[in-house]
Design a protein around this motif. Structure first.
Motif, PDB file in Angstrom:
ATOM      1  N   HIS A 128     -32.903 -22.862  -3.074  1.00 42.65           N
ATOM      2  CA  HIS A 128     -32.830 -23.969  -4.025  1.00 42.65           C
ATOM      3  C   HIS A 128     -32.881 -23.449  -5.464  1.00 42.65           C
ATOM      4  O   HIS A 128     -32.144 -23.934  -6.338  1.00 42.65           O
ATOM      5  N   LEU A 129     -33.753 -22.484  -5.686  1.00 44.71           N
ATOM      6  CA  LEU A 129     -33.913 -21.931  -7.029  1.00 44.71           C
ATOM      7  C   LEU A 129     -32.618 -21.259  -7.500  1.00 44.71           C
ATOM      8  O   LEU A 129     -32.204 -21.418  -8.659  1.00 44.71           O
ATOM      9  N   GLN A 130     -31.968 -20.528  -6.601  1.00 45.83           N
ATOM     10  CA  GLN A 130     -30.705 -19.877  -6.948  1.00 45.83           C
ATOM     11  C   GLN A 130     -29.626 -20.907  -7.278  1.00 45.83           C
ATOM     12  O   GLN A 130     -28.829 -20.718  -8.207  1.00 45.83           O
ATOM     13  N   MET A 131     -29.619 -22.017  -6.536  1.00 45.06           N
ATOM     14  CA  MET A 131     -28.654 -23.080  -6.793  1.00 45.06           C
ATOM     15  C   MET A 131     -28.901 -23.706  -8.165  1.00 45.06           C
ATOM     16  O   MET A 131     -27.958 -23.966  -8.925  1.00 45.06           O
ATOM     17  N   ILE A 132     -30.171 -23.949  -8.481  1.00 42.83           N
ATOM     18  CA  ILE A 132     -30.524 -24.542  -9.775  1.00 42.83           C
ATOM     19  C   ILE A 132     -30.121 -23.615 -10.921  1.00 42.83           C
ATOM     20  O   ILE A 132     -29.591 -24.051 -11.939  1.00 42.83           O
ATOM     21  N   ARG A 133     -30.341 -22.312 -10.739  1.00 46.49           N
ATOM     22  CA  ARG A 133     -29.930 -21.339 -11.766  1.00 46.49           C
ATOM     23  C   ARG A 133     -28.425 -21.395 -12.008  1.00 46.49           C
ATOM     24  O   ARG A 133     -27.956 -21.339 -13.152  1.00 46.49           O
ATOM     25  N   ALA A 134     -27.656 -21.526 -10.920  1.00 44.11           N
ATOM     26  CA  ALA A 134     -26.199 -21.573 -11.051  1.00 44.11           C
ATOM     27  C   ALA A 134     -25.731 -22.838 -11.767  1.00 44.11           C
ATOM     28  O   ALA A 134     -24.720 -22.816 -12.482  1.00 44.11           O
ATOM     29  N   LEU A 135     -26.487 -23.918 -11.595  1.00 44.60           N
ATOM     30  CA  LEU A 135     -26.124 -25.187 -12.220  1.00 44.60           C
ATOM     31  C   LEU A 135     -26.557 -25.262 -13.688  1.00 44.60           C
ATOM     32  O   LEU A 135     -26.118 -26.152 -14.421  1.00 44.60           O
ATOM     33  N   TYR A 136     -27.435 -24.343 -14.090  1.00 45.20           N
ATOM     34  CA  TYR A 136     -27.879 -24.278 -15.496  1.00 45.20           C
ATOM     35  C   TYR A 136     -27.631 -22.871 -16.039  1.00 45.20           C
ATOM     36  O   TYR A 136     -28.572 -22.097 -16.276  1.00 45.20           O
ATOM     37  N   PRO A 137     -26.369 -22.500 -16.245  1.00 47.79           N
ATOM     38  CA  PRO A 137     -26.031 -21.113 -16.622  1.00 47.79           C
ATOM     39  C   PRO A 137     -26.546 -20.695 -18.002  1.00 47.79           C
ATOM     40  O   PRO A 137     -26.653 -19.489 -18.274  1.00 47.79           O
ATOM     41  N   LYS A 138     -26.864 -21.652 -18.851  1.00 47.51           N
ATOM     42  CA  LYS A 138     -27.330 -21.313 -20.200  1.00 47.51           C
ATOM     43  C   LYS A 138     -28.849 -21.091 -20.262  1.00 47.51           C
ATOM     44  O   LYS A 138     -29.399 -20.857 -21.335  1.00 47.51           O
ATOM     45  N   LEU A 139     -29.500 -21.197 -19.104  1.00 49.52           N
ATOM     46  CA  LEU A 139     -30.954 -21.031 -19.061  1.00 49.52           C
ATOM     47  C   LEU A 139     -31.331 -19.818 -18.221  1.00 49.52           C
ATOM     48  O   LEU A 139     -30.691 -19.515 -17.211  1.00 49.52           O
ATOM     49  N   ARG A 140     -32.395 -19.155 -18.645  1.00 48.38           N
ATOM     50  CA  ARG A 140     -32.994 -18.081 -17.840  1.00 48.38           C
ATOM     51  C   ARG A 140     -34.221 -18.676 -17.164  1.00 48.38           C
ATOM     52  O   ARG A 140     -35.168 -19.098 -17.828  1.00 48.38           O
ATOM     53  N   ILE A 141     -34.177 -18.762 -15.835  1.00 44.47           N
ATOM     54  CA  ILE A 141     -35.218 -19.456 -15.070  1.00 44.47           C
ATOM     55  C   ILE A 141     -35.963 -18.455 -14.194  1.00 44.47           C
ATOM     56  O   ILE A 141     -35.353 -17.786 -13.343  1.00 44.47           O
ATOM     57  N   VAL A 142     -37.269 -18.369 -14.392  1.00 46.84           N
ATOM     58  CA  VAL A 142     -38.120 -17.466 -13.601  1.00 46.84           C
ATOM     59  C   VAL A 142     -39.261 -18.295 -13.003  1.00 46.84           C
ATOM     60  O   VAL A 142     -39.938 -19.038 -13.717  1.00 46.84           O
ATOM     61  N   ALA A 143     -39.462 -18.169 -11.701  1.00 52.57           N
ATOM     62  CA  ALA A 143     -40.515 -18.944 -11.020  1.00 52.57           C
ATOM     63  C   ALA A 143     -41.574 -18.019 -10.452  1.00 52.57           C
ATOM     64  O   ALA A 143     -41.258 -16.971  -9.869  1.00 52.57           O
ATOM     65  N   ARG A 144     -42.823 -18.422 -10.623  1.00 51.23           N
ATOM     66  CA  ARG A 144     -43.946 -17.678 -10.050  1.00 51.23           C
ATOM     67  C   ARG A 144     -45.002 -18.680  -9.619  1.00 51.23           C
ATOM     68  O   ARG A 144     -45.497 -19.457 -10.434  1.00 51.23           O
ATOM     69  N   ASP A 145     -45.314 -18.667  -8.329  1.00 57.46           N
ATOM     70  CA  ASP A 145     -46.229 -19.659  -7.748  1.00 57.46           C
ATOM     71  C   ASP A 145     -45.697 -21.066  -8.071  1.00 57.46           C
ATOM     72  O   ASP A 145     -44.555 -21.370  -7.746  1.00 57.46           O
ATOM     73  N   ASN A 146     -46.511 -21.894  -8.732  1.00 51.22           N
ATOM     74  CA  ASN A 146     -46.050 -23.260  -9.014  1.00 51.22           C
ATOM     75  C   ASN A 146     -45.653 -23.440 -10.481  1.00 51.22           C
ATOM     76  O   ASN A 146     -45.597 -24.554 -10.988  1.00 51.22           O
TER      77      ASN A 146
END
Length: 322
Positions: free
Chosen positions: A23-41
């Motif tokens: 899901h996270l990879q899909m969200i990253r692809a849908l928001y190409p102008k953002l750098r998204i990093v997830a850790r825990d919650n």
């Protein structure tokens, strides 16, 4: 360029991120102008301000979806990000959703009567044989109240009465000795709440599980309070419990009259309470029967066989007395 931190409160982040972070990879692809990093919650986001605002809004909608349904699909993510509706509204007949995404709802007319009685009264007695869903449905109603913030805490209790075993022979300290009696309550909660969130709620006493003896002297307010296995209370115990009720509190008392483990000379407090409180305004009494059993079909056959045995035994004793 701006940076924000978004906290995924009250949900299991694993459900949000998806298996293998799909899901996270899909969200990253849908928001190409953002750098998204997830850790825990916590999600750390860096990038375009305009897209950041859209991302925050979508993330909150996805969080709300997971909170309601304990699930999130790629179709849901796509619909939310595109601004379309998902199944945001829980159907009227659904109490809540299990961790597997299964709808928890009444499966028989009497189970629906239990839900209706809870909605219409501050105190409900649910009496019936094993497998009729009394405890599970009651805990589902309590979890729903907690999620909707109509209650601040859930308090679950059972009398610690041996069904042939002795507490003293069990290993460990008092908590270790008591926990086996409370395991059915843990099992139901684990089916409805993420493990990490459940542990956190218990540590913060938002969810409290305790033997009946620990209730003395307390006033229980802003809570859904459930007393399970009430057939094993004495009249004094159940009277003490019922009078713990405080403001903005709902109580559900469950029991099975065919599984009384008290000494033969001791009257069940549940039996006495039903005799005394029947017909009082604000108290609902729901009686379930073998037609409401929702476990394996063999459970119904076993209950029927034991009912027949008990009836024949009572008839034989009556004849012998005569």
């Amino acid at each position: 360029m701006i940076e924000k931190h978004i906290v995924l409160e009250d949900i299991d982040p694993v459900v949000f991120y998806g298996a293998g972070n799909q899901h996270l990879q899909m969200i990253r692809a849908l928001y190409p102008k953002l750098r998204i990093v997830a850790r825990d919650n916590v999600i750390r986001v860096l990038g375009d301000e305009e897209q950041m605002a859209a991302f925050e809004e979508s993330t909150e909608r996805m969080r709300q979806h997971v909170l309601k349904f304990n699930s999130l699909s790629e179709e849901d993510i796509l619909a939310i990000i595109k601004g379309h509706r998902t199944t945001d509204d829980i159907p009227d007949d659904v109490v809540c959703y299990s961790m597997s995404g299964r709808a928890i709802k009444a499966r028989t007319p009497n189970q629906q009567q239990l839900i209706d009685a809870y909605n219409q009264n501050d105190m409900v007695f649910a009496v019936g044989p094993a497998g009729t869903g009394k405890t599970y449905l009651s805990i589902a109603l309590a979890v729903k109240a907690l999620k909707e913030k109509s209650a601040k805490k859930i308090i679950l209790s059972r009398p610690a009465v041996e069904a042939g075993e002795k507490l003293g022979f069990l290993p460990g300290d008092m908590k270790d000795k008591i926990d086996p009696y409370l395991q059915p309550l843990y099992d139901a909660l684990e089916d409805m709440l993420p493990q990490v969130k459940l542990q956190e709620m218990m540590e913060k006493h938002v969810i409290q599980i305790a033997p009946l003896a620990f209730m003395r002297g307390r006033t229980l307010s802003d809570a859904v309070v459930i007393l399970d296995e009430a057939q094993n209370t004495t009249p004094a115990q159940i009277r003490m419990f019922l009078t713990r009720m405080g403001w903005n509190t709902k109580m559900i008392i469950t029991g099975d009259m065919t599984q009384i483990d008290l000494p033969r000379s001791q009257k069940s407090g549940l039996v006495e309470a039903l005799d005394i409180l029947r017909g009082i305004e604000g108290i609902g009494i729901v009686e379930l029967n073998r037609k409401d059993i929702v476990r394996h079909k063999l459970v119904t056959r076993i209950v029927n066989a034991y009912e027949k045995f008990d009836k024949n035994k009572d008839n034989d004793e009556s004849i012998n007395k005569d």
